[in-house]
Design a protein around this motif. Structure first.
Motif, PDB file in Angstrom:
ATOM      1  N   CYS A 203      53.149  41.193  32.330  1.00  0.00           N
ATOM      2  CA  CYS A 203      52.113  41.411  33.329  1.00  0.00           C
ATOM      3  C   CYS A 203      52.596  42.429  34.351  1.00  0.00           C
ATOM      4  O   CYS A 203      53.789  42.719  34.455  1.00  0.00           O
ATOM      5  N   THR A 204      51.657  42.957  35.123  1.00  0.00           N
ATOM      6  CA  THR A 204      51.996  44.026  36.075  1.00  0.00           C
ATOM      7  C   THR A 204      52.961  43.545  37.149  1.00  0.00           C
ATOM      8  O   THR A 204      53.792  44.315  37.628  1.00  0.00           O
TER       9      THR A 204
ATOM     10  N   ARG B 144      46.032  42.923  44.556  1.00  0.00           N
ATOM     11  CA  ARG B 144      45.544  44.272  44.253  1.00  0.00           C
ATOM     12  C   ARG B 144      45.849  45.263  45.375  1.00  0.00           C
ATOM     13  O   ARG B 144      46.145  46.424  45.117  1.00  0.00           O
TER      14      ARG B 144
ATOM     15  N   PHE C  41      47.037  49.651  36.970  1.00  0.00           N
ATOM     16  CA  PHE C  41      46.593  48.485  36.211  1.00  0.00           C
ATOM     17  C   PHE C  41      46.573  47.235  37.085  1.00  0.00           C
ATOM     18  O   PHE C  41      45.710  46.372  36.925  1.00  0.00           O
TER      19      PHE C  41
ATOM     20  N   LEU D  79      43.419  47.114  39.057  1.00  0.00           N
ATOM     21  CA  LEU D  79      42.238  46.790  38.251  1.00  0.00           C
ATOM     22  C   LEU D  79      42.262  45.362  37.713  1.00  0.00           C
ATOM     23  O   LEU D  79      41.224  44.695  37.660  1.00  0.00           O
ATOM     24  N   CYS D  80      43.443  44.901  37.340  1.00  0.00           N
ATOM     25  CA  CYS D  80      43.541  43.615  36.635  1.00  0.00           C
ATOM     26  C   CYS D  80      44.265  42.526  37.415  1.00  0.00           C
ATOM     27  O   CYS D  80      44.277  41.366  36.983  1.00  0.00           O
TER      28      CYS D  80
ATOM     29  N   CYS E 120      48.989  38.976  37.983  1.00  0.00           N
ATOM     30  CA  CYS E 120      49.347  37.763  37.218  1.00  0.00           C
ATOM     31  C   CYS E 120      50.228  36.826  38.030  1.00  0.00           C
ATOM     32  O   CYS E 120      50.689  35.811  37.534  1.00  0.00           O
TER      33      CYS E 120
END
Length: 205
Positions: A2-3, A79, A178, A181-182, A185
């Motif tokens: 994950c990021t 984010r 990313f 946007l996502c 995690c």
């Protein structure tokens, strides 16, 4: 991966790279392990630009701290934190590029030293002459002792370190995008263990 975990890995890797960059720059101020050349200002001009200290050091270390924090569970692991990591990663790339450019110039111009004629100069800064592949001429510098090997070794280390810093910060720019946007995690709302269950008891009077 994950990021958030990716940011954690990048931040941890940038820490020692920034430290190595700072140490190399400080060492370059003391050729032959002697402080007298720094006191007399008899050191290579590119060393005075402090590329490794300011560029590959401070300007990379600050983004590294934030990037690492975006990988931890906390107020940066979201984010917005990822968006800020993109901006700071750009700063890291700029700092590493500055240090890289200074190191290239330091290798290209050669060291500042006393030549066999007892003159202090940059004797290898000659058009169309590459002293790096003509080690037989390195003895032309008589003081500081072994200054050519000293400068070539440390500036070369800086080139490798700065290249890795540029790559890692560039990866974080993509990773941060990313993350915007996502998500990471690892945000603060996702800290409840998966194996915990809750039960309620109803008491009837």
């Amino acid at each position: 991966m994950c990021t958030g975990k990716c940011s954690l890995c990048i931040g941890r890797t940038l820490y020692p790279l920034a430290l190595i960059s700072v140490i190399c720059n400080i060492m370059l101020f003391f050729p032959d392990w002697n402080v007298k050349y720094a006191i007399k200002n008899q050191i290579t001009e590119e060393v005075k630009l402090m590329g490794g200290l300011v560029g590959g050091g401070v300007l990379v270390l600050i983004p590294a701290v934030h990037i690492y924090m975006t990988g931890e569970r906390g107020w940066c692991a979201n984010r917005i934190g990822m968006f800020l990591s993109i901006i700071l990663a750009v700063v890291g790339v700029a700092g590493a590029l500055y240090s890289f450019s200074v190191a290239v110039l330091g290798l290209y111009h050669g060291p500042y030293c006393k030549d066999i004629l007892d003159n202090w100069s940059t004797p290898f800064n000659i058009p169309n002459f590459n002293y790096l592949v003509h080690s037989d001429f390195w003895g032309f510098c008589t003081e500081p002792k072994n200054v050519v090997k000293f400068n070539v070794g440390l500036f070369s280390i800086l080139l490798v370190v700065n290249s890795l810093q540029i790559i890692l910060c560039a990866i974080q720019m993509i990773n941060g995008l990313f993350g915007c946007l996502c998500g990471t995690c690892r945000d603060i709302n996702n800290t409840r263990p998966n194996n915990v269950t809750f039960t309620t008891t109803v008491h009837v009077a």
